[in-house]
Structure formats: structure tokens, C-alpha cells
Enzyme design. Sequence first.
Site, PDB file in Angstrom:
ATOM      1  CG  ASP A  12     -74.804  29.655  -9.237  1.00 46.41           C
ATOM      2  OD1 ASP A  12     -74.216  29.053  -8.312  1.00 46.41           O
ATOM      3  OD2 ASP A  12     -75.318  30.767  -9.100  1.00 46.41           O
ATOM      4  CB  CYS A  13     -77.708  25.860  -6.805  1.00 43.82           C
ATOM      5  SG  CYS A  13     -79.230  25.245  -6.083  1.00 43.82           S
TER       6      CYS A  13
END
Length: 162
Positions: A12-13
Amino acid sequence: MNLADYDVLSFDCYGTLIDWEVGILEVLRPWAQQAGSRLSDDELLAVYAVNEAQAQRDSPTALYPRILADAFARTGGTLGIPVSAEWANKLGASVPEWPAFEDSADALSSLGESYKLVILSNVHRDGFAGSSRRLGVQFDAIVTAEDVKAYKPADNHFDALD
């Protein structure tokens, strides 16, 4: 878990590599201060997070700038503080400016020597492009909410990995 068993790492960023809280607060804080609110950063983020999650559930195919703007308007409604279109649009356009965590670029560079790197994110392609520049690595694949027409925790991002 033995990492040598893997060839690909997915991330996930926002919240993992990019500090979304700082990015969002860069807009929420001055808006709240201008309105005379005494809410803390944590209180603002807590109210905002509930509204963003609801905006994503209500409009799963909307691009992230619209989700941000809608969540901001909902946050204003929850707090009884009006949110102008200018403020809402400012938040909607802010993603490319959100800062990376201090260690993200170096960690990704190191991991990229041994693994393919994949991003699974609830943002849109244009927003991630700005974040990608801050991270300084070439990702092997990028899967955004724009691509899969849904927001996590829906399975669409994970199904796209297959």
C-alpha cells in the site's frame, strides 16, 4: 516467513510509503484554523477518516480527487464548519504534494535490488505519479483505485495481482 521464498513485494502506498496524514493536514489544519476550530490534528484526522471511508463506499468508481473533496465536505458537515469548493478542490489536488516518509526511498531502492515492487493504492494514476517521483524507484506494477474501479478493502486490487 522467509523472504527468499518471494520474488514480488506489494505495498500500500499512503500511510506506508507516503505520509497521507501530513499531506491531508496541510489542507485541513489551515481550514479549521480559519474557521476558529480548536480541534487537534488527531481529532481532525479521525473525523476526516470516517468521512473518507464513507465517500469511498458511496462512490467506489469516483476518482480519488472527488473522494477527497467529498470527504472534506462531509467532514465540514460533521463539524458544522462549511467547506468551500476552493478548499475541497485544494484537498482533491493535493496528493502529488504529500511527502514520503524519510526512509521510504532508500528502503524501496534496497528492496528493488532483489524483488519486483508493486503498488496497490486507493488513489488515482495522476496522484500516484507525483508520489512515485518522491519515492525515486521504478515500480514493476501499479494498481490504483482508478484502474480497478474500487477502493480497498474491496478485493479488486488483490484480484488484479493474479
